[in-house]
Design a protein around this motif. Sequence first.
Motif, PDB file in Angstrom:
ATOM      1  N   PHE A 118       3.288 -15.122  11.690  1.00  0.00           N
ATOM      2  CA  PHE A 118       2.165 -15.798  12.347  1.00  0.00           C
ATOM      3  C   PHE A 118       2.675 -16.935  13.206  1.00  0.00           C
ATOM      4  CE2 PHE A 118       0.756 -14.247   8.219  1.00  0.00           C
ATOM      5  CZ  PHE A 118      -0.311 -13.447   8.584  1.00  0.00           C
ATOM      6  N   ALA A 119       2.035 -17.172  14.309  1.00  0.00           N
ATOM      7  CA  ALA A 119       2.396 -18.345  15.110  1.00  0.00           C
ATOM      8  C   ALA A 119       1.242 -19.332  15.055  1.00  0.00           C
ATOM      9  CB  ALA A 119       2.722 -17.939  16.525  1.00  0.00           C
ATOM     10  N   ASP A 120       0.236 -19.155  15.909  1.00  0.00           N
ATOM     11  CA  ASP A 120      -0.862 -20.116  15.913  1.00  0.00           C
ATOM     12  C   ASP A 120      -2.149 -19.495  15.376  1.00  0.00           C
ATOM     13  OD1 ASP A 120      -0.272 -18.599  18.016  1.00  0.00           O
ATOM     14  OD2 ASP A 120      -0.799 -20.013  19.571  1.00  0.00           O
ATOM     15  N   VAL A 121      -3.129 -20.353  15.138  1.00  0.00           N
ATOM     16  CA  VAL A 121      -4.428 -19.873  14.682  1.00  0.00           C
ATOM     17  C   VAL A 121      -5.314 -19.679  15.907  1.00  0.00           C
ATOM     18  CG1 VAL A 121      -6.360 -20.318  13.136  1.00  0.00           C
ATOM     19  CG2 VAL A 121      -4.144 -21.350  12.673  1.00  0.00           C
ATOM     20  N   ASP A 122      -6.033 -18.574  15.954  1.00  0.00           N
ATOM     21  CA  ASP A 122      -7.000 -18.354  17.033  1.00  0.00           C
ATOM     22  C   ASP A 122      -8.388 -18.365  16.438  1.00  0.00           C
ATOM     23  OD1 ASP A 122      -5.265 -17.339  19.475  1.00  0.00           O
ATOM     24  OD2 ASP A 122      -4.446 -16.402  17.671  1.00  0.00           O
ATOM     25  N   SER A 178       1.183 -18.703   3.476  1.00  0.00           N
ATOM     26  CA  SER A 178       0.532 -19.808   2.761  1.00  0.00           C
ATOM     27  C   SER A 178       0.278 -20.964   3.718  1.00  0.00           C
ATOM     28  CB  SER A 178       1.322 -20.233   1.520  1.00  0.00           C
ATOM     29  OG  SER A 178       2.663 -20.395   1.823  1.00  0.00           O
ATOM     30  N   ALA A 179       1.195 -21.164   4.683  1.00  0.00           N
ATOM     31  CA  ALA A 179       0.972 -22.233   5.667  1.00  0.00           C
ATOM     32  C   ALA A 179      -0.274 -21.924   6.498  1.00  0.00           C
ATOM     33  CB  ALA A 179       2.187 -22.380   6.576  1.00  0.00           C
ATOM     34  N   MET A 180      -0.459 -20.644   6.819  1.00  0.00           N
ATOM     35  CA  MET A 180      -1.606 -20.238   7.620  1.00  0.00           C
ATOM     36  C   MET A 180      -2.918 -20.477   6.854  1.00  0.00           C
ATOM     37  SD  MET A 180      -2.834 -19.053  10.349  1.00  0.00           S
ATOM     38  CE  MET A 180      -2.128 -17.919  11.515  1.00  0.00           C
ATOM     39  N   ARG A 181      -2.908 -20.130   5.565  1.00  0.00           N
ATOM     40  CA  ARG A 181      -4.116 -20.363   4.756  1.00  0.00           C
ATOM     41  C   ARG A 181      -4.452 -21.849   4.708  1.00  0.00           C
ATOM     42  NH1 ARG A 181      -5.955 -15.981   1.742  1.00  0.00           N
ATOM     43  NH2 ARG A 181      -4.496 -14.240   1.763  1.00  0.00           N
ATOM     44  N   TRP A 182      -3.423 -22.657   4.554  1.00  0.00           N
ATOM     45  CA  TRP A 182      -3.639 -24.106   4.501  1.00  0.00           C
ATOM     46  C   TRP A 182      -4.161 -24.630   5.844  1.00  0.00           C
ATOM     47  CZ3 TRP A 182      -5.001 -28.147   2.182  1.00  0.00           C
ATOM     48  CH2 TRP A 182      -4.668 -29.426   2.620  1.00  0.00           C
ATOM     49  N   GLU A 183      -3.593 -24.085   6.916  1.00  0.00           N
ATOM     50  CA  GLU A 183      -4.007 -24.513   8.245  1.00  0.00           C
ATOM     51  C   GLU A 183      -5.494 -24.193   8.477  1.00  0.00           C
ATOM     52  OE1 GLU A 183      -2.046 -26.261  10.015  1.00  0.00           O
ATOM     53  OE2 GLU A 183      -3.354 -26.437  11.766  1.00  0.00           O
ATOM     54  N   ALA A 243       7.999 -14.894   5.715  1.00  0.00           N
ATOM     55  CA  ALA A 243       6.650 -14.376   5.922  1.00  0.00           C
ATOM     56  C   ALA A 243       5.698 -14.923   4.851  1.00  0.00           C
ATOM     57  CB  ALA A 243       6.662 -12.854   5.897  1.00  0.00           C
ATOM     58  N   ASP A 244       6.167 -14.997   3.605  1.00  0.00           N
ATOM     59  CA  ASP A 244       5.341 -15.554   2.531  1.00  0.00           C
ATOM     60  C   ASP A 244       4.962 -16.987   2.842  1.00  0.00           C
ATOM     61  OD1 ASP A 244       5.445 -13.287   1.110  1.00  0.00           O
ATOM     62  OD2 ASP A 244       6.881 -13.990  -0.403  1.00  0.00           O
ATOM     63  N   ARG A 255      14.203  -8.710  16.201  1.00  0.00           N
ATOM     64  CA  ARG A 255      13.769  -8.941  17.569  1.00  0.00           C
ATOM     65  C   ARG A 255      12.285  -8.600  17.746  1.00  0.00           C
ATOM     66  NH1 ARG A 255      16.844  -9.370  21.926  1.00  0.00           N
ATOM     67  NH2 ARG A 255      17.884 -10.859  20.601  1.00  0.00           N
ATOM     68  N   ALA A 256      11.831  -7.559  17.073  1.00  0.00           N
ATOM     69  CA  ALA A 256      10.441  -7.116  17.245  1.00  0.00           C
ATOM     70  C   ALA A 256       9.488  -7.842  16.304  1.00  0.00           C
ATOM     71  CB  ALA A 256      10.356  -5.613  17.019  1.00  0.00           C
ATOM     72  N   ASN A 257      10.001  -8.814  15.539  1.00  0.00           N
ATOM     73  CA  ASN A 257       9.182  -9.499  14.539  1.00  0.00           C
ATOM     74  C   ASN A 257       8.597  -8.530  13.522  1.00  0.00           C
ATOM     75  OD1 ASN A 257       9.240 -12.278  14.754  1.00  0.00           O
ATOM     76  ND2 ASN A 257       7.954 -12.238  16.595  1.00  0.00           N
ATOM     77  N   LEU A 258       9.386  -7.539  13.167  1.00  0.00           N
ATOM     78  CA  LEU A 258       8.903  -6.539  12.219  1.00  0.00           C
ATOM     79  C   LEU A 258       9.790  -6.448  10.984  1.00  0.00           C
ATOM     80  CD1 LEU A 258       7.871  -3.694  14.702  1.00  0.00           C
ATOM     81  CD2 LEU A 258       6.348  -4.894  13.131  1.00  0.00           C
ATOM     82  N   LEU A 259      10.762  -7.357  10.863  1.00  0.00           N
ATOM     83  CA  LEU A 259      11.696  -7.256   9.749  1.00  0.00           C
ATOM     84  C   LEU A 259      10.998  -7.501   8.412  1.00  0.00           C
ATOM     85  CD1 LEU A 259      14.653  -6.663   9.233  1.00  0.00           C
ATOM     86  CD2 LEU A 259      15.127  -9.106   9.322  1.00  0.00           C
TER      87      LEU A 259
END
Lengths: 373, 260
Positions: free
Chosen positions: A115-119, A74-79, A69-70, A34-38
């Motif tokens: 991660f959700a979106d890029v800022d 990698s999706a974030m790096r690509w984005e 999370a992994d 729930r806390a996005n900490l798992l």
Amino acid sequence: MSGNALITRALLLPSLVTGLSAPEWDLLVRQGRRANLLARLAHRIVEQQLMDRVPPRPRSHLLSALRMADRQSSAMRWEVECILRALAGVDERVILLKGAAYLLSDLPTAKGRTFADVDILVPKQRIAEVESQLMLHGWQGTHHDDYDQHYYRQWMHEIPPMRHVKRGTSIDVHHTVLPESARLKINTALLFQSAIAVPGHGRLYVLAPVDMVLHSATHLFHEGTLDNGLRDLFDLDCLLRHFGAIPDFWEQLVPRAAELGMRRPLYYALRYCSKILNTPIPVEVINELEPGKPAPIISSMMDFCYQRALIPQHHSCSTKGSRLATTFLYIRSHWLRMPFPLLVQHLLRKAMRNSTARAWETLFTPAPEKPEP
Amino acid sequence: MYAGFDTCPEDAFADFHVAVIRESGLLNWMKPRARFYFDGRPSFIPLPVSQSFAMLEWGLNWCVAAHGHQYLIIHAAVIEREGRAAILPGAPGAGKSTLCAGLINRGWRLLSDELALLDLDSGLVCGMCRPVNLKNASIDVIRRFAPHAVMTGPVPDTTKGTIALMRPPEESIAARDAPARPAWIIVPDYSPEASPELVPHDRALAFMLLAEQSFNYDIHGKNGFAAVGRLIDACHCYRFSYSNLEDAVRIFDRLAGGCE
């Protein structure tokens, strides 16, 4: 500390997980999810080489969270790579904020983070250019309603979020870090000046360590919905523990906060990091923040609220007054965001629109689809 | 539907905490609706109360698909005979649930009618042996084919049409924790006039189909690619066209007997 949620205690002391009973594991996984900490917990457990000592059933949930999370990293790096390519023609530095910045700077804060979106942050005079380049490369604007457009462009610190048509990913393009209408006036120019380059990525920058902490603090303590509040507090804790080892970091922190106009958020950040997460903070820094701290009555009210809000949003964690605390912080965030007359006008607009939307919803029962995110 | 399962003791670890709860309010008094809750939080929009049980099943599928990334999750039915599993992938309407429901009433063990959970390390497939989802014409087909099967009444007007759930055979439920080694990938292709035919299927196409029908292929990245590759290598791939379940039973039995 002892009154903390199980997930908080387990993150602070991972060896605790070796002695958990089945119902405690049950609760830990639920609070963590729930806390996005798992995934962060899973990462800490791997780091401490304790995964073998986790019973198989909770272990599979931890492994699942780690995989996710992994993949998000990698999706974030690509984005980020895609964004840089799209903005190749814009002769300007692109400053990453928050999650993407932690990841691209390889900070421990990014380990097991979701991660959700890029800022990104770009100078205000470049916004139009950046927006049109992003549109040319497949990002579309959202919030097409006239009022929303006006609200974002006139008062906010960012343009309406943009979404990529093919990948479905979102980007928030900021020109400063707090709404233009906010009570707190930030010296944005200074943030740009001190930004540091991300090695190997051309025009990609992140905020300097001290500024990164201050931005994270300002963001969290202006936030109205604290669904990710505990996660964000752990981000701060992790940044402080990591950067705290850099020479001069603590000496620079308070003077820089004053310079940028972020003393108050820093005060709250350090207060709740140390109160809730036991983050080590030099006593000199606490003393430096003494002058100009909130009046005792405000301070106790804020303690009441934040100690009830910076928890997993799970029913096992709610205590007497949590509802009141989250409502108060929600109102407070709006209060900080804009002057009162504007706030009244804005809330009236929103209330009117929501009630029409609700009326439509009861007339037509929409088809069931995917769950809410 | 879950009569063959034990209830989870209060002091045990549960993978998911879910509930389906009747909505309150005036509107719901006139037209009762219920909602799926995941660990105390409402998910999905409310549906008519008559669809509650189906909603529970859909909700559970979502729980697994959204949180079970320790597995590669493939949208496929899985059945097993003598330690060897057949994976039946395919788009909705290709007849995989019907085929699966038919075969498990004739000696095959059900692992899942919807979600194949592939363990990337061992290459084994796990199932949960939950009720089989039957849609529209399949409901009567199975009722005629297996008159003793326990089924819910038909629930009309869902987003998937009329649906009914079928309880898996007791032997399948008893063996629900046992994974199975995949031996065949069989792409079902129901068509009303088709004569039964089991023909070798292109392995590259089977690979693409599994990847496409996987809910979390992208999340596993390179490992997911390698796992699907190993799965294809370990299996015989077929396409199976059929119009009649008796034919299907005969052909699948021959396959299990090692004649193909």
